[in-house]
Design a protein around this motif. Structure first.
Motif, mmCIF file in Angstrom:
data_model
loop_
_atom_site.group_PDB
_atom_site.id
_atom_site.type_symbol
_atom_site.label_atom_id
_atom_site.label_comp_id
_atom_site.label_asym_id
_atom_site.label_seq_id
_atom_site.Cartn_x
_atom_site.Cartn_y
_atom_site.Cartn_z
ATOM 1 N N ALA A 38 0.893 -1.471 0.115
ATOM 2 C CA ALA A 38 -0.063 0.126 -0.026
ATOM 3 C C ALA A 38 0.756 1.266 -0.054
ATOM 4 N N GLY A 39 2.110 1.300 0.764
ATOM 5 C CA GLY A 39 2.758 2.480 0.708
ATOM 6 C C GLY A 39 3.633 2.648 -0.715
ATOM 7 N N PRO A 40 4.100 3.940 -0.471
ATOM 8 C CA PRO A 40 5.039 4.311 -1.797
ATOM 9 C C PRO A 40 6.094 3.828 -2.063
ATOM 10 N N THR A 41 6.673 2.937 -0.904
ATOM 11 C CA THR A 41 8.299 2.078 -1.303
ATOM 12 C C THR A 41 7.868 1.010 -0.651
ATOM 13 N N VAL A 105 6.825 -6.947 -7.165
ATOM 14 C CA VAL A 105 6.599 -6.182 -5.930
ATOM 15 C C VAL A 105 5.890 -5.168 -6.934
ATOM 16 N N ARG A 106 4.571 -4.518 -6.633
ATOM 17 C CA ARG A 106 4.027 -3.240 -6.683
ATOM 18 C C ARG A 106 3.678 -2.488 -5.710
ATOM 19 N N THR A 107 4.124 -1.083 -5.580
ATOM 20 C CA THR A 107 3.651 -0.187 -4.450
ATOM 21 C C THR A 107 2.692 0.722 -4.861
ATOM 22 N N GLY A 108 2.352 1.310 -3.767
ATOM 23 C CA GLY A 108 1.033 2.068 -4.230
ATOM 24 C C GLY A 108 -0.122 1.375 -4.516
ATOM 25 N N ALA A 109 -0.086 0.193 -3.983
ATOM 26 C CA ALA A 109 -1.101 -0.754 -4.422
ATOM 27 C C ALA A 109 -1.853 -1.366 -3.164
ATOM 28 N N ARG A 110 -2.965 -0.725 -2.834
ATOM 29 C CA ARG A 110 -3.627 -1.289 -1.378
ATOM 30 C C ARG A 110 -4.655 -2.057 -1.864
#
Length: 466
Positions: A38-41, A105-110
């Protein structure tokens, strides 16, 4: 599960220490992982406490299979005997691991919801044969529905700190006093944060490693900024076990942390108020918080309040799955008695793996801090062993999955032992003869006050809880 479903990825929720280790173990097993952060990194939660030093050494913070994945990149393992900060852990291990995993790995993905494809919680027909449907909301506003063969939830507990209220609910007035309350260990190297606490009176609510860290930090600040004072609020009594294992602790930095908190009290930088169960947070005429206990006691106003009463898991996005959770700890049913803080500290947790982590909904596993629910006794090594076992089970290698091996330090207190959170029991355990909750004011002052060593601990991942 049919052949087509077996070709789908295993969705791992959370790119923290346990989630990234899960991905590494899945890759080693030839299973495609997809990590959703969920986070940016990667390691966003760890970076949120980057200033805090762990009481685990590097030797206890890296996963062997992840190390193998990193080795071809030229990655060099840090000094095994050194104690990193959260920032060190993220920069020197977790981010490189995420980089190696690349587009896995995908970030910004909640993750906003998980279910069985075409089956809500109540539908039995052909349920286990359906893939999982993982709903994702991206930071750019996009939404996606990702099919998965299994779901490993390593999202942790960082996002939901427990409130000040002793009944598990926010104290009356707690939300209204939000401008004077923090739920994190303060970074006193940040000028803005330092100004918030310097020369002021701060109540610290909590009795675990994070509370110790805050007390030791405020005591160090008191040496530099006149008028800095802490008020330590404990729901239980003050006893010999309150400060942990001390010099007998097999995690020396954890023991030193407890001793630093004790020094804060002994040297007069913190007054301990015991048996105080917060019911309300009121305001005085100047807007300062006034803590009120269930027994009617009212403390003098403070300038700030730091609430470090633990963390709790968020199960809201798993509502369409059939989870088996203990009704007290919110941990998997089979795991809960093994980690119950009424009976266990970090080192007395029985080694466990996929069977203890399983749920009625086949193919779903809660791992890492999330698996412990509200128990404050987690170590990074435990999470790494959990995901090794889960990955083996998903690969069909039950012999390896059932062969759980884990050695943990046996001494020290990780948030409580004996009758957890009971003032009277804590006092009796220490041979104390004060039958009622009492206010303990430090009377011993050091003849030559020197800055205290601040030996901090992490609120998650590499340590035993808050």
């Amino acid at each position: 599960m049919n052949a087509a479903t077996e070709q789908l990825p295993v969705v791992v929720i959370g790119a923290g220490p346990t989630g990234l280790a899960a991905a590494a173990h899945l890759v080693e097993r030839g299973i495609e992982p997809l990590v959703l952060e969920a986070g940016p990194t990667a390691a966003a939660a760890v970076r949120a406490w980057s200033h805090v030093r762990l009481f685990s050494t590097w030797s206890e913070l890296t996963d062997p299979v992840a190390e193998k994945l990193l080795a071809p990149t030229g990655w060099v393992k840090p000094d095994p005997k050194a104690y990193p900060t959260g920032g060190d852990w993220a920069d020197r291990y977790l981010q490189p691991l995420a980089d190696v995993l690349g587009d896995k790995v995908r970030t910004g993905a909640r993750v906003t919801g998980v279910s069985r494809a075409g089956r809500d919680r109540i539908v039995d027909a052909d349920r286990d044969a359906q893939p999982f449907a993982v709903h994702v909301a991206y930071a750019d506003g996009r939404e996606e529905r990702i099919p998965a063969r299994a779901v490993v939830d390593a999202s942790g507990t960082w996002s939901l700190p427990s409130p000040a209220g002793a009944d598990g609910l926010p104290a009356l007035g707690e939300r209204a006093a939000a401008d004077r309350i923090s739920y994190r260990v303060p970074d006193l190297d940040d000028p803005a944060v330092r100004a918030r606490y310097a020369g002021r009176r701060t109540a610290v609510i909590g009795s675990g490693a994070s509370a110790f860290t805050a007390l030791a930090s405020l005591a160090a600040l008191a040496h530099e900024e006149e008028g800095t004072k802490a008020l330590w609020i404990l729901r239980r009594g003050l006893s010999g076990s309150t400060f942990g294992g001390g010099s007998a602790d097999q995690l020396p930095a954890r023991g030193a942390l407890g001793l630093a908190a004790k020094a804060a009290v002994d040297e007069g930088h913190a007054d301990a108020v015991t048996g105080f169960r917060t019911q309300a947070i009121e305001r005085d005429g100047d807007g300062r918080p006034v803590l009120v206990a269930e027994d009617g006691r009212r403390l003098d106003p403070v300038d700030e309040v730091i609430v470090l009463t633990g963390l709790r898991p968020d199960h809201s996005f798993l509502g369409e799955l059939r989870l088996g959770l203990d009704d007290r700890l919110q941990a998997p049913t089979a795991l809960a008695p093994l980690i119950d803080p009424n009976q266990h500290s970090c080192g007395t947790v029985y080694p466990h793996g996929h069977r203890e982590l399983a749920h009625p909904e086949q193919g779903v596993y809660l791992v890492g801090m999330k698996s412990y629910g509200r128990a404050p006794t987690f170590l990074a090594l435990t999470g790494y062993e959990q995901v090794r076992s889960v990955a083996a089970a998903l690969a069909g290698d039950l012999e390896s999955a059932d062969r759980v091996e884990l050695t943990l330090p046996e001494t020290g207190v990780c948030g409580g032992s004996g009758l957890y959170d009971t003032p009277e029991a804590a006092s009796e355990d220490a041979g104390c003869c004060a039958p009622a909750p009492q206010r303990v004011v430090a009377l011993t002052a050091s003849p030559a006050l020197q800055p205290l060593p601040v030996v901090e601990s992490a609120p998650a991942g590499g340590c035993c809880g808050s």
